[in-house]
Design a protein around this motif. Sequence first.
Motif, PDB file in Angstrom:
ATOM      1  N   MET A   1      46.488  54.076  38.447  1.00  0.00           N
ATOM      2  CA  MET A   1      46.180  53.165  37.337  1.00  0.00           C
ATOM      3  C   MET A   1      45.929  51.747  37.849  1.00  0.00           C
ATOM      4  O   MET A   1      44.981  51.075  37.422  1.00  0.00           O
ATOM      5  N   ASN A   2      46.788  51.297  38.745  1.00  0.00           N
ATOM      6  CA  ASN A   2      46.656  49.945  39.280  1.00  0.00           C
ATOM      7  C   ASN A   2      45.360  49.788  40.084  1.00  0.00           C
ATOM      8  O   ASN A   2      44.667  48.768  39.989  1.00  0.00           O
ATOM      9  N   ILE A   3      45.024  50.810  40.870  1.00  0.00           N
ATOM     10  CA  ILE A   3      43.797  50.761  41.665  1.00  0.00           C
ATOM     11  C   ILE A   3      42.571  50.761  40.748  1.00  0.00           C
ATOM     12  O   ILE A   3      41.613  50.000  40.961  1.00  0.00           O
ATOM     13  N   LEU A   4      42.605  51.601  39.712  1.00  0.00           N
ATOM     14  CA  LEU A   4      41.498  51.620  38.752  1.00  0.00           C
ATOM     15  C   LEU A   4      41.350  50.267  38.069  1.00  0.00           C
ATOM     16  O   LEU A   4      40.231  49.773  37.867  1.00  0.00           O
ATOM     17  N   ALA A   5      42.476  49.674  37.700  1.00  0.00           N
ATOM     18  CA  ALA A   5      42.446  48.356  37.047  1.00  0.00           C
ATOM     19  C   ALA A   5      41.758  47.340  37.948  1.00  0.00           C
ATOM     20  O   ALA A   5      40.904  46.566  37.506  1.00  0.00           O
ATOM     21  N   TRP A   6      42.131  47.339  39.223  1.00  0.00           N
ATOM     22  CA  TRP A   6      41.522  46.397  40.170  1.00  0.00           C
ATOM     23  C   TRP A   6      40.028  46.645  40.286  1.00  0.00           C
ATOM     24  O   TRP A   6      39.231  45.706  40.333  1.00  0.00           O
ATOM     25  N   ARG A   7      39.634  47.914  40.306  1.00  0.00           N
ATOM     26  CA  ARG A   7      38.216  48.243  40.422  1.00  0.00           C
ATOM     27  C   ARG A   7      37.441  47.768  39.188  1.00  0.00           C
ATOM     28  O   ARG A   7      36.338  47.218  39.305  1.00  0.00           O
ATOM     29  N   TYR A   8      38.018  47.968  38.003  1.00  0.00           N
ATOM     30  CA  TYR A   8      37.334  47.501  36.795  1.00  0.00           C
ATOM     31  C   TYR A   8      37.320  45.970  36.720  1.00  0.00           C
ATOM     32  O   TYR A   8      36.346  45.385  36.230  1.00  0.00           O
ATOM     33  N   GLU A   9      38.352  45.344  37.203  1.00  0.00           N
ATOM     34  CA  GLU A   9      38.374  43.880  37.198  1.00  0.00           C
ATOM     35  C   GLU A   9      37.298  43.306  38.123  1.00  0.00           C
ATOM     36  O   GLU A   9      36.677  42.281  37.820  1.00  0.00           O
TER      37      GLU A   9
ATOM     38  N   PHE B   1      52.655  42.124  38.741  1.00  0.00           N
ATOM     39  CA  PHE B   1      52.333  40.854  39.383  1.00  0.00           C
ATOM     40  C   PHE B   1      50.935  40.380  38.984  1.00  0.00           C
ATOM     41  O   PHE B   1      50.732  39.212  38.647  1.00  0.00           O
ATOM     42  N   ARG B   2      49.971  41.311  38.982  1.00  0.00           N
ATOM     43  CA  ARG B   2      48.605  40.920  38.638  1.00  0.00           C
ATOM     44  C   ARG B   2      48.511  40.441  37.197  1.00  0.00           C
ATOM     45  O   ARG B   2      47.800  39.469  36.895  1.00  0.00           O
ATOM     46  N   LEU B   3      49.223  41.095  36.287  1.00  0.00           N
ATOM     47  CA  LEU B   3      49.247  40.641  34.896  1.00  0.00           C
ATOM     48  C   LEU B   3      49.844  39.239  34.805  1.00  0.00           C
ATOM     49  O   LEU B   3      49.372  38.401  34.027  1.00  0.00           O
ATOM     50  N   GLY B   4      50.861  38.980  35.617  1.00  0.00           N
ATOM     51  CA  GLY B   4      51.429  37.633  35.656  1.00  0.00           C
ATOM     52  C   GLY B   4      50.386  36.608  36.057  1.00  0.00           C
ATOM     53  O   GLY B   4      50.278  35.527  35.454  1.00  0.00           O
ATOM     54  N   VAL B   5      49.601  36.946  37.074  1.00  0.00           N
ATOM     55  CA  VAL B   5      48.543  36.033  37.537  1.00  0.00           C
ATOM     56  C   VAL B   5      47.511  35.812  36.439  1.00  0.00           C
ATOM     57  O   VAL B   5      47.089  34.669  36.172  1.00  0.00           O
ATOM     58  N   LEU B   6      47.083  36.899  35.779  1.00  0.00           N
ATOM     59  CA  LEU B   6      46.049  36.782  34.750  1.00  0.00           C
ATOM     60  C   LEU B   6      46.524  35.922  33.581  1.00  0.00           C
ATOM     61  O   LEU B   6      45.779  35.062  33.089  1.00  0.00           O
ATOM     62  N   TYR B   7      47.758  36.132  33.138  1.00  0.00           N
ATOM     63  CA  TYR B   7      48.261  35.343  32.012  1.00  0.00           C
ATOM     64  C   TYR B   7      48.591  33.910  32.423  1.00  0.00           C
ATOM     65  O   TYR B   7      48.507  32.991  31.608  1.00  0.00           O
ATOM     66  N   TYR B   8      48.932  33.697  33.662  1.00  0.00           N
ATOM     67  CA  TYR B   8      49.208  32.329  34.114  1.00  0.00           C
ATOM     68  C   TYR B   8      47.910  31.528  34.229  1.00  0.00           C
ATOM     69  O   TYR B   8      47.855  30.355  33.847  1.00  0.00           O
ATOM     70  N   THR B   9      46.884  32.163  34.755  1.00  0.00           N
ATOM     71  CA  THR B   9      45.610  31.456  34.985  1.00  0.00           C
ATOM     72  C   THR B   9      44.680  31.499  33.783  1.00  0.00           C
ATOM     73  O   THR B   9      43.711  30.733  33.719  1.00  0.00           O
ATOM     74  N   GLY B  10      44.963  32.401  32.837  1.00  0.00           N
ATOM     75  CA  GLY B  10      44.071  32.538  31.686  1.00  0.00           C
ATOM     76  C   GLY B  10      42.789  33.268  32.018  1.00  0.00           C
ATOM     77  O   GLY B  10      41.776  33.099  31.343  1.00  0.00           O
ATOM     78  N   LYS B  11      42.815  34.088  33.064  1.00  0.00           N
ATOM     79  CA  LYS B  11      41.625  34.860  33.434  1.00  0.00           C
ATOM     80  C   LYS B  11      41.599  36.156  32.632  1.00  0.00           C
ATOM     81  O   LYS B  11      42.550  36.942  32.661  1.00  0.00           O
ATOM     82  N   HIS B  12      40.529  36.369  31.891  1.00  0.00           N
ATOM     83  CA  HIS B  12      40.317  37.555  31.039  1.00  0.00           C
ATOM     84  C   HIS B  12      41.187  37.556  29.782  1.00  0.00           C
ATOM     85  O   HIS B  12      40.990  38.403  28.903  1.00  0.00           O
ATOM     86  N   VAL B  13      42.164  36.661  29.712  1.00  0.00           N
ATOM     87  CA  VAL B  13      43.088  36.612  28.565  1.00  0.00           C
ATOM     88  C   VAL B  13      43.384  35.149  28.249  1.00  0.00           C
ATOM     89  O   VAL B  13      43.104  34.266  29.059  1.00  0.00           O
TER      90      VAL B  13
END
Length: 305
Positions: free
Chosen positions: A119-127, A156-168
Amino acid sequence: MAHSTRPQLASAPNMAALNRVEWMTLLDTARAVALYSKAAAQNDAFAMKFLAVLYLNGNNPAYRRTAFELLKRADRANLPEAQLLLAQLYQKGIFVKKDAKQAVRWYEKAARNGSSEAMNILAWRYENGEGVTRSPAKALQWYKAAAERGEHNALFRLGVLYYTGKHVAADHALAFEYFKKAAELGDVTAWYNVAWLNKTGDGTAQNFREAKTWFERAALSGNSRAQVNLGVMYANGEGFPVDFEEACFWFELSKLCGNEDAQQGLDFVAPQLDEAAKDRARRRAQRTFKRMRRQRGYPNAGTHS
Protein backbone atom coordinates in the motif's frame (compact mmCIF):
# COMPACT_ATOMS: atom_id res chain seq x y z
CA MET A 1 22.25 -44.59 -2.35
CA ALA A 2 18.95 -43.06 -3.47
CA HIS A 3 19.24 -40.02 -5.73
CA SER A 4 18.11 -36.81 -4.04
CA THR A 5 15.79 -34.52 -5.97
CA ARG A 6 16.32 -31.70 -3.49
CA PRO A 7 17.94 -28.69 -5.21
CA GLN A 8 21.53 -27.74 -4.57
CA LEU A 9 21.63 -24.16 -3.28
CA ALA A 10 25.37 -23.73 -3.66
CA SER A 11 28.25 -25.40 -5.40
CA ALA A 12 29.79 -28.36 -3.58
CA PRO A 13 31.84 -26.95 -0.67
CA ASN A 14 35.45 -27.73 0.11
CA MET A 15 34.86 -29.15 3.57
CA ALA A 16 38.42 -28.55 4.68
CA ALA A 17 38.06 -24.86 3.93
CA LEU A 18 34.81 -24.41 5.82
CA ASN A 19 34.90 -23.12 9.37
CA ARG A 20 32.27 -24.21 11.87
CA VAL A 21 30.03 -21.20 11.31
CA GLU A 22 29.97 -21.69 7.52
CA TRP A 23 29.26 -25.40 7.89
CA MET A 24 26.44 -24.78 10.37
CA THR A 25 24.97 -22.21 7.98
CA LEU A 26 24.91 -24.78 5.18
CA LEU A 27 23.32 -27.33 7.48
CA ASP A 28 20.70 -24.81 8.62
CA THR A 29 19.89 -23.91 5.00
CA ALA A 30 19.57 -27.58 4.05
CA ARG A 31 17.27 -28.21 7.01
CA ALA A 32 15.18 -25.17 6.09
CA VAL A 33 14.83 -26.38 2.50
CA ALA A 34 13.74 -29.80 3.72
CA LEU A 35 11.16 -28.40 6.15
CA TYR A 36 9.74 -25.82 3.74
CA SER A 37 9.63 -28.35 0.90
CA LYS A 38 7.58 -30.71 3.03
CA ALA A 39 5.18 -27.94 4.07
CA ALA A 40 4.93 -26.57 0.52
CA ALA A 41 4.00 -30.03 -0.74
CA GLN A 42 1.04 -29.81 1.66
CA ASN A 43 -0.01 -26.49 0.07
CA ASP A 44 1.31 -24.25 2.84
CA ALA A 45 1.51 -20.87 1.08
CA PHE A 46 3.91 -19.37 3.60
CA ALA A 47 6.27 -22.31 3.13
CA MET A 48 6.12 -21.79 -0.65
CA LYS A 49 7.13 -18.17 -0.23
CA PHE A 50 10.01 -18.90 2.16
CA LEU A 51 11.24 -21.77 0.00
CA ALA A 52 11.17 -19.46 -3.02
CA VAL A 53 13.30 -16.94 -1.12
CA LEU A 54 15.87 -19.65 -0.35
CA TYR A 55 16.00 -20.65 -4.02
CA LEU A 56 16.33 -17.03 -5.15
CA ASN A 57 19.17 -16.45 -2.69
CA GLY A 58 21.02 -19.58 -3.79
CA ASN A 59 23.62 -19.46 -6.53
CA ASN A 60 22.09 -22.12 -8.76
CA PRO A 61 20.18 -20.35 -11.59
CA ALA A 62 18.34 -23.57 -12.45
CA TYR A 63 16.11 -23.15 -9.40
CA ARG A 64 15.01 -19.57 -10.05
CA ARG A 65 12.23 -20.85 -12.28
CA THR A 66 11.15 -23.14 -9.46
CA ALA A 67 11.13 -20.11 -7.15
CA PHE A 68 8.79 -18.24 -9.48
CA GLU A 69 6.51 -21.27 -9.76
CA LEU A 70 6.33 -21.42 -5.96
CA LEU A 71 5.51 -17.71 -5.73
CA LYS A 72 2.76 -18.13 -8.32
CA ARG A 73 1.33 -21.03 -6.31
CA ALA A 74 1.42 -18.88 -3.18
CA ASP A 75 -0.30 -16.12 -5.16
CA ARG A 76 -3.14 -18.48 -6.02
CA ALA A 77 -3.59 -18.87 -2.26
CA ASN A 78 -3.80 -15.03 -2.10
CA LEU A 79 -0.67 -14.68 0.01
CA PRO A 80 0.18 -10.95 -0.10
CA GLU A 81 3.80 -11.55 0.94
CA ALA A 82 4.36 -13.61 -2.23
CA GLN A 83 2.62 -11.00 -4.38
CA LEU A 84 4.78 -8.26 -2.84
CA LEU A 85 7.94 -10.24 -3.59
CA LEU A 86 6.86 -10.75 -7.20
CA ALA A 87 6.24 -7.00 -7.49
CA GLN A 88 9.71 -6.23 -6.17
CA LEU A 89 11.35 -8.72 -8.56
CA TYR A 90 9.62 -7.14 -11.55
CA GLN A 91 10.32 -3.63 -10.29
CA LYS A 92 14.04 -4.24 -9.93
CA GLY A 93 14.43 -6.69 -12.81
CA ILE A 94 15.82 -9.44 -10.60
CA PHE A 95 15.90 -12.74 -12.50
CA VAL A 96 13.17 -11.38 -14.80
CA LYS A 97 12.96 -8.57 -17.33
CA LYS A 98 12.28 -5.28 -15.58
CA ASP A 99 8.60 -4.46 -16.06
CA ALA A 100 7.02 -1.47 -14.29
CA LYS A 101 3.48 -2.41 -15.33
CA GLN A 102 3.84 -5.95 -14.01
CA ALA A 103 5.32 -4.56 -10.79
CA VAL A 104 2.33 -2.24 -10.30
CA ARG A 105 -0.06 -5.10 -11.04
CA TRP A 106 1.52 -7.22 -8.30
CA TYR A 107 1.75 -4.30 -5.85
CA GLU A 108 -1.96 -3.64 -6.34
CA LYS A 109 -2.80 -7.29 -5.80
CA ALA A 110 -0.69 -7.44 -2.62
CA ALA A 111 -2.21 -4.18 -1.37
CA ARG A 112 -5.75 -5.37 -1.93
CA ASN A 113 -4.89 -8.51 0.03
CA GLY A 114 -3.72 -6.47 3.02
CA SER A 115 0.01 -5.79 2.55
CA SER A 116 0.68 -2.44 4.20
CA GLU A 117 4.12 -2.29 2.57
CA ALA A 118 2.56 -2.68 -0.86
CA MET A 119 0.00 0.00 0.00
CA ASN A 120 2.76 2.42 0.94
CA ILE A 121 4.72 1.69 -2.25
CA LEU A 122 1.59 2.15 -4.38
CA ALA A 123 0.87 5.44 -2.60
CA TRP A 124 4.37 6.69 -3.41
CA ARG A 125 3.98 5.64 -7.03
CA TYR A 126 0.65 7.47 -7.38
CA GLU A 127 2.07 10.53 -5.65
CA ASN A 128 5.05 10.66 -8.01
CA GLY A 129 3.57 9.17 -11.19
CA GLU A 130 6.02 6.28 -11.12
CA GLY A 131 4.71 3.55 -13.43
CA VAL A 132 1.14 4.87 -13.03
CA THR A 133 -0.78 8.02 -13.88
CA ARG A 134 -0.06 10.53 -11.15
CA SER A 135 -3.00 10.79 -8.73
CA PRO A 136 -2.66 12.61 -5.38
CA ALA A 137 -6.13 11.36 -4.41
CA LYS A 138 -5.15 7.71 -4.88
CA ALA A 139 -1.84 8.38 -3.14
CA LEU A 140 -3.66 9.69 -0.06
CA GLN A 141 -6.07 6.77 -0.18
CA TRP A 142 -3.25 4.22 -0.11
CA TYR A 143 -1.13 6.14 2.42
CA LYS A 144 -4.10 6.24 4.79
CA ALA A 145 -4.90 2.56 4.24
CA ALA A 146 -1.27 1.66 5.03
CA ALA A 147 -1.23 3.99 8.04
CA GLU A 148 -4.33 2.33 9.47
CA ARG A 149 -2.35 -0.92 9.44
CA GLY A 150 0.59 0.63 11.29
CA GLU A 151 2.94 1.20 8.34
CA HIS A 152 5.36 3.75 9.83
CA ASN A 153 6.60 5.00 6.46
CA ALA A 154 3.05 5.88 5.43
CA LEU A 155 2.40 7.59 8.77
CA PHE A 156 5.56 9.65 8.34
CA ARG A 157 4.67 10.63 4.77
CA LEU A 158 1.17 11.70 5.83
CA GLY A 159 2.81 13.84 8.50
CA VAL A 160 4.93 15.51 5.84
CA LEU A 161 1.95 16.09 3.54
CA TYR A 162 -0.20 17.64 6.26
CA TYR A 163 2.68 19.72 7.60
CA THR A 164 3.60 21.13 4.19
CA GLY A 165 0.07 21.31 2.80
CA LYS A 166 1.03 19.23 -0.24
CA HIS A 167 -2.06 17.61 -1.83
CA VAL A 168 -4.07 18.50 1.31
CA ALA A 169 -4.94 21.51 3.42
CA ALA A 170 -2.09 22.14 5.86
CA ASP A 171 -2.88 20.90 9.36
CA HIS A 172 0.08 20.93 11.76
CA ALA A 173 -1.87 19.34 14.60
CA LEU A 174 -2.77 16.38 12.39
CA ALA A 175 0.79 16.28 11.07
CA PHE A 176 2.04 16.01 14.66
CA GLU A 177 -0.33 13.09 15.31
CA TYR A 178 0.99 11.23 12.28
CA PHE A 179 4.63 11.94 13.18
CA LYS A 180 4.01 10.82 16.76
CA LYS A 181 2.44 7.53 15.66
CA ALA A 182 5.32 6.90 13.26
CA ALA A 183 7.84 7.72 16.01
CA GLU A 184 6.18 5.33 18.44
CA LEU A 185 6.51 2.60 15.81
CA GLY A 186 10.25 3.22 15.60
CA ASP A 187 10.52 5.59 12.64
CA VAL A 188 13.91 7.20 13.33
CA THR A 189 13.30 10.28 11.19
CA ALA A 190 9.98 10.91 12.95
CA TRP A 191 11.78 11.03 16.30
CA TYR A 192 13.43 14.29 15.28
CA ASN A 193 10.19 15.81 13.95
CA VAL A 194 8.26 14.98 17.12
CA ALA A 195 11.04 16.51 19.20
CA TRP A 196 11.15 19.68 17.11
CA LEU A 197 7.38 20.19 17.17
CA ASN A 198 7.34 19.67 20.96
CA LYS A 199 10.18 22.14 21.37
CA THR A 200 8.59 24.83 19.21
CA GLY A 201 4.97 24.18 20.22
CA ASP A 202 4.05 23.73 16.56
CA GLY A 203 0.97 21.55 16.15
CA THR A 204 1.04 20.61 19.83
CA ALA A 205 1.51 22.21 23.22
CA GLN A 206 5.13 23.21 23.85
CA ASN A 207 6.78 20.56 25.99
CA PHE A 208 10.54 20.77 26.52
CA ARG A 209 10.76 17.48 28.41
CA GLU A 210 9.04 15.59 25.62
CA ALA A 211 11.30 17.38 23.16
CA LYS A 212 14.36 16.30 25.14
CA THR A 213 13.20 12.67 25.21
CA TRP A 214 12.68 12.48 21.46
CA PHE A 215 15.78 14.51 20.62
CA GLU A 216 17.84 12.07 22.70
CA ARG A 217 16.44 9.09 20.83
CA ALA A 218 17.20 10.73 17.49
CA ALA A 219 20.61 11.95 18.67
CA LEU A 220 21.74 8.49 19.77
CA SER A 221 20.67 7.10 16.40
CA GLY A 222 23.19 9.45 14.76
CA ASN A 223 21.03 12.48 13.97
CA SER A 224 23.47 15.36 14.32
CA ARG A 225 20.72 17.99 14.12
CA ALA A 226 19.09 16.45 17.20
CA GLN A 227 22.47 16.55 18.94
CA VAL A 228 22.84 20.28 18.18
CA ASN A 229 19.32 20.95 19.45
CA LEU A 230 20.11 19.18 22.72
CA GLY A 231 23.24 21.27 23.03
CA VAL A 232 21.20 24.45 22.51
CA MET A 233 18.58 23.36 25.05
CA TYR A 234 21.20 22.68 27.73
CA ALA A 235 23.07 25.89 26.94
CA ASN A 236 19.89 27.96 27.17
CA GLY A 237 18.23 26.05 30.00
CA GLU A 238 15.13 25.26 27.98
CA GLY A 239 12.95 23.10 30.23
CA PHE A 240 15.76 22.30 32.70
CA PRO A 241 18.69 24.11 34.36
CA VAL A 242 21.56 25.40 32.25
CA ASP A 243 24.33 22.82 31.98
CA PHE A 244 27.22 23.98 29.82
CA GLU A 245 29.18 20.76 30.18
CA GLU A 246 26.21 18.70 28.97
CA ALA A 247 25.74 21.17 26.12
CA CYS A 248 29.42 20.81 25.25
CA PHE A 249 29.04 17.02 25.13
CA TRP A 250 26.19 17.19 22.62
CA PHE A 251 27.98 19.76 20.45
CA GLU A 252 31.14 17.61 20.47
CA LEU A 253 29.13 14.54 19.49
CA SER A 254 27.43 16.44 16.68
CA LYS A 255 30.80 17.62 15.42
CA LEU A 256 32.05 14.01 15.38
CA CYS A 257 28.96 13.12 13.36
CA GLY A 258 29.89 15.69 10.75
CA ASN A 259 27.68 18.66 11.57
CA GLU A 260 29.60 21.87 10.90
CA ASP A 261 27.04 23.94 12.85
CA ALA A 262 28.20 22.24 16.06
CA GLN A 263 31.32 24.41 16.16
CA GLN A 264 29.20 27.52 16.73
CA GLY A 265 27.74 25.86 19.81
CA LEU A 266 31.18 24.86 21.04
CA ASP A 267 32.40 28.44 20.60
CA PHE A 268 29.48 29.62 22.74
CA VAL A 269 29.93 27.20 25.65
CA ALA A 270 33.75 27.06 25.71
CA PRO A 271 34.22 30.32 27.67
CA GLN A 272 31.83 29.01 30.33
CA LEU A 273 33.89 25.88 31.08
CA ASP A 274 37.32 25.10 32.46
CA GLU A 275 39.66 22.78 30.58
CA ALA A 276 38.79 19.78 32.76
CA ALA A 277 35.05 20.11 31.99
CA LYS A 278 35.71 20.51 28.27
CA ASP A 279 37.97 17.46 28.31
CA ARG A 280 35.33 15.38 30.12
CA ALA A 281 32.70 16.37 27.57
CA ARG A 282 35.04 15.65 24.66
CA ARG A 283 36.05 12.23 25.97
CA ARG A 284 32.45 11.29 26.71
CA ALA A 285 31.46 12.31 23.17
CA GLN A 286 34.24 10.17 21.73
CA ARG A 287 33.14 7.16 23.77
CA THR A 288 29.51 7.68 22.75
CA PHE A 289 30.44 8.07 19.10
CA LYS A 290 32.43 4.82 19.15
CA ARG A 291 29.58 3.01 20.87
CA MET A 292 27.07 4.31 18.30
CA ARG A 293 29.27 3.09 15.45
CA ARG A 294 29.70 -0.29 17.08
CA GLN A 295 26.02 -0.80 17.98
CA ARG A 296 24.50 0.47 14.77
CA GLY A 297 27.16 -0.53 12.29
CA TYR A 298 27.82 2.97 11.03
CA PRO A 299 30.99 3.45 9.00
CA ASN A 300 30.56 6.86 10.58
CA ALA A 301 27.65 8.19 12.56
CA GLY A 302 26.48 10.55 9.84
CA THR A 303 23.52 12.87 9.84
CA HIS A 304 19.92 11.92 9.14
CA SER A 305 17.74 14.59 7.60
